[in-house]
Design a protein around this motif. Structure first.
Motif, PDB file in Angstrom:
ATOM      1  N   VAL A 134       0.877  -1.168   0.000  1.00 50.68           N
ATOM      2  CA  VAL A 134       0.000   0.000   0.000  1.00 50.68           C
ATOM      3  C   VAL A 134       0.918   1.223   0.000  1.00 50.68           C
TER       4      VAL A 134
ATOM      5  N   ASP B 115      -2.079   6.490  -4.938  1.00 48.09           N
ATOM      6  CA  ASP B 115      -2.055   5.607  -6.106  1.00 48.09           C
ATOM      7  C   ASP B 115      -0.867   6.014  -6.986  1.00 48.09           C
TER       8      ASP B 115
ATOM      9  N   ARG C 123      -0.213   5.455  -9.888  1.00 50.47           N
ATOM     10  CA  ARG C 123      -0.580   5.851 -11.256  1.00 50.47           C
ATOM     11  C   ARG C 123      -0.906   7.338 -11.313  1.00 50.47           C
TER      12      ARG C 123
ATOM     13  N   ALA D 109      -8.877   3.239  -2.226  1.00 51.63           N
ATOM     14  CA  ALA D 109      -7.534   2.770  -2.613  1.00 51.63           C
ATOM     15  C   ALA D 109      -7.700   1.374  -3.241  1.00 51.63           C
ATOM     16  N   LYS D 110      -7.607   1.329  -4.555  1.00 52.36           N
ATOM     17  CA  LYS D 110      -8.024   0.132  -5.302  1.00 52.36           C
ATOM     18  C   LYS D 110      -7.197  -1.104  -4.961  1.00 52.36           C
ATOM     19  N   VAL D 111      -6.049  -0.900  -4.357  1.00 54.64           N
ATOM     20  CA  VAL D 111      -5.186  -2.048  -4.047  1.00 54.64           C
ATOM     21  C   VAL D 111      -5.874  -3.044  -3.102  1.00 54.64           C
TER      22      VAL D 111
ATOM     23  N   SER E  31      -1.567   7.965   4.115  1.00 53.85           N
ATOM     24  CA  SER E  31      -1.842   7.788   2.688  1.00 53.85           C
ATOM     25  C   SER E  31      -3.022   8.656   2.248  1.00 53.85           C
TER      26      SER E  31
ATOM     27  N   ALA F 145      -6.300   8.542  -0.359  1.00 53.20           N
ATOM     28  CA  ALA F 145      -7.117   7.696  -1.247  1.00 53.20           C
ATOM     29  C   ALA F 145      -7.990   8.583  -2.130  1.00 53.20           C
TER      30      ALA F 145
ATOM     31  N   THR G 219      -6.901  14.897  -9.976  1.00 53.23           N
ATOM     32  CA  THR G 219      -5.486  14.523 -10.093  1.00 53.23           C
ATOM     33  C   THR G 219      -4.600  15.631  -9.529  1.00 53.23           C
TER      34      THR G 219
END
Ligand code: ADP
Ligand code: ASP
Ligand code: MG
Length: 450
Positions: free
Chosen positions: A227, A231, A233, A257-259, A305, A307, A435
């Motif tokens: 994690v 992200d 990306r 958080a897609k992970v 983090s 998200a 973004t």
């Protein structure tokens, strides 16, 4: 025992599948239950392709060739005999299903779950074949359906029924091989209908099976080294986080958080099982450990983090009559409840309630019903950004830094909230600004804008 879940990207190419077999072989002493997702790589996006084929069939064009070509390519590259491994049989059934859908011209959530289940059922068979034949591992394949994993009837987002867990544990114990390979993402109702746990649901399967077998650890193998602070990306400078608390990981998963699938942490927390997120391509990287009481790290700031959840709607409900009336809130939430609308964030004033929710058809339906007793607006194309960290409580100034970063980058905050637990500061911005907003926040909070 441990559970090892391999995401679609980890089984997306023949090379990755071989790498996965080696990782499983290395863990034989810990008797792994291996949970497999459908293949997912630029060449083979299996779940998406299955869905696209089903929609085309509903519109009168039943054609399974994209699915069979992709699956047979993987088999060929790995020397898997599709007949012996049971893949051909699944491809035939899928083709027949498409013709059935075309004939009826209808695609229900129930049928869609059957459609999607083929991805996991084929990839797990392929992995088990390579594991036994090429790597000489004593392993058996059983689908999660055969093992008896039961859920409710909520097709597309089913929830497991813990009453089935002891029987599943017994089935697994009776199999007797050091390794068991099974399917992520899918299960069935007690009357035998196939269900899925929601997109990305194999993470959830990993912790469900972890709870069932009383695993010492759940491993989630993916395409990033744990994690990360955001992200990668979106923020290429994002760094992997060595340790997270259960609460922090839950919050990140729930807020996009897609992970990790949103429900992943629930069985782990209930059973107190640590979850380790690791990178299949870099297995030596320690990744992230998620557990109840990680060692405090003095080098880390209060925020762990950021998200991001896209596709969010803001529902605003206003009425002059709210003030002083009892039961208004419960009336509103009763409507949301009946339409299965998931509320992520809420802010109230004397005469308005604003709620964010992932946008879907049911939101519009709920809004129509709310209009019977209030003025309602639904604003679409928003994004929800969450800044997460348990140590934010007791650390002054984080909210100020968040708002300053937004002001400095000219991002307009549509709504902001810090829950009473102070573990999450959530803000709503327009989707096109998302973004830039995450990048600016990362720069402010971690010193790296990416
Ligand atoms: P898998 O196929 O292994 O299930 P997913 O694509 O579902 O993989 O999840 C991994 C992806 O999640 C990463 O490639 C990354 O882009 C995305 N992601 C989103 N937020 C985070 C985060 N905080 N840390 C790591 N990855 C994240
Ligand atoms: N294959 C499923 C999906 O693409 C489940 C998963 O990958 O976890 O959503
Ligand atoms: Mg995933």
């Amino acid at each position: 025992m441990i559970t090892m879940k391999f995401g679609g990207t980890s089984v997306g190419t023949p090379e990755n599948i071989r790498q996965v077999c080696q990782l499983v072989k290395d863990e034989i002493p810990r008797r792994p239950v291996v949970i497999v997702s459908a293949h997912n790589s630029p060449k083979v996006r299996m779940t998406d392709t299955l869905i696209a084929c089903a929609k085309a069939a509903r519109d009168g064009k039943p054609d399974s060739s994209k699915v069979s070509e992709a699956q047979l390519w993987i088999c060929r590259e790995l020397g898997v005999d599709p007949d012996a491994a049971g893949v051909s049989r699944h491809l035939d059934r899928f083709d027949k299903l498409l013709h059935g859908i075309a004939m009826i011209g209808e695609l229900t959530p129930r049928t869609m779950d059957v459609v999607m289940s083929f991805g996991e059922r084929m990839s797990a068979r392929v992995l088990n074949d390579v594991l036994t034949r090429e790597f000489g591992v004593s392993s058996k394949y059983r689908s999660s359906i055969t093992l008896g994993l039961r859920t409710d009837h909520h097709f597309g987002a089913a929830r497991p029924d813990p009453l089935c867990f002891p029987a599943v544990a017994k089935q697994i114990a009776d199999i007797g091989t050091p390794v068991l390979v099974t399917t992520g993402f899918i299960a069935s109702t007690d009357d035998g209908q196939i269900t899925t746990l929601g997109r990305g649901g194999s993470d959830y399967s990993a912790t469900i099976f972890g709870a069932i077998v009383g695993a010492e650890e759940v491993q989630i193998w993916t395409d990033v080294s744990g994690v990360m602070t955001a992200d990668p990306r979106i923020v290429p400078a994002a760094a992997s986080i060595p340790e997270l608390t259960f609460t922090e990981a839950s919050e990140l998963a729930w807020y996009g958080a897609k992970v990790l699938h949103p429900a992943t942490m629930v069985p782990a927390i209930e059973s107190g099982i640590p979850v380790r997120v690791k990178n299949t391509a870099h297995p030596k990287h320690p990744g992230t450990v998620i557990r109840e009481n990680p060692e405090p790290n003095p080098d880390e700031g209060a925020v762990k983090s950021i998200a991001l959840m896209r596709g969010v709607s803001l529902v605003t409900i206003s009425t002059g009559r709210m003030f002083g009336t009892h039961g208004f809130m419960s009336k509103v939430f009763d409507v949301f409840n009946r339409h299965n609308v998931n509320i992520h964030m809420i802010a109230t004033s004397e005469v308005t309630i604003s709620c964010t929710t992932p946008h879907a058809e049911n939101v519009e339906k709920a809004a129509e019903e709310l209009k019977n007793f209030a003025q309602v607006t639904v604003e679409r194309d928003l994004a929800l950004i969450s800044v997460v960290g348990e140590r934010m409580k007791g650390t002054p100034g984080v909210a100020a830094r968040v708002t300053r970063a937004m002001a400095d980058s000219a991002v307009n905050i549509r709504m902001i909230s810090q829950g009473a637990s102070e573990i999450n500061i959530a803000l709503v911005v327009t989707d096109p600004a998302a973004t830039a907003a995450v990048t600016a926040l990362h720069g402010e909070l971690f010193g790296k804008a990416g």
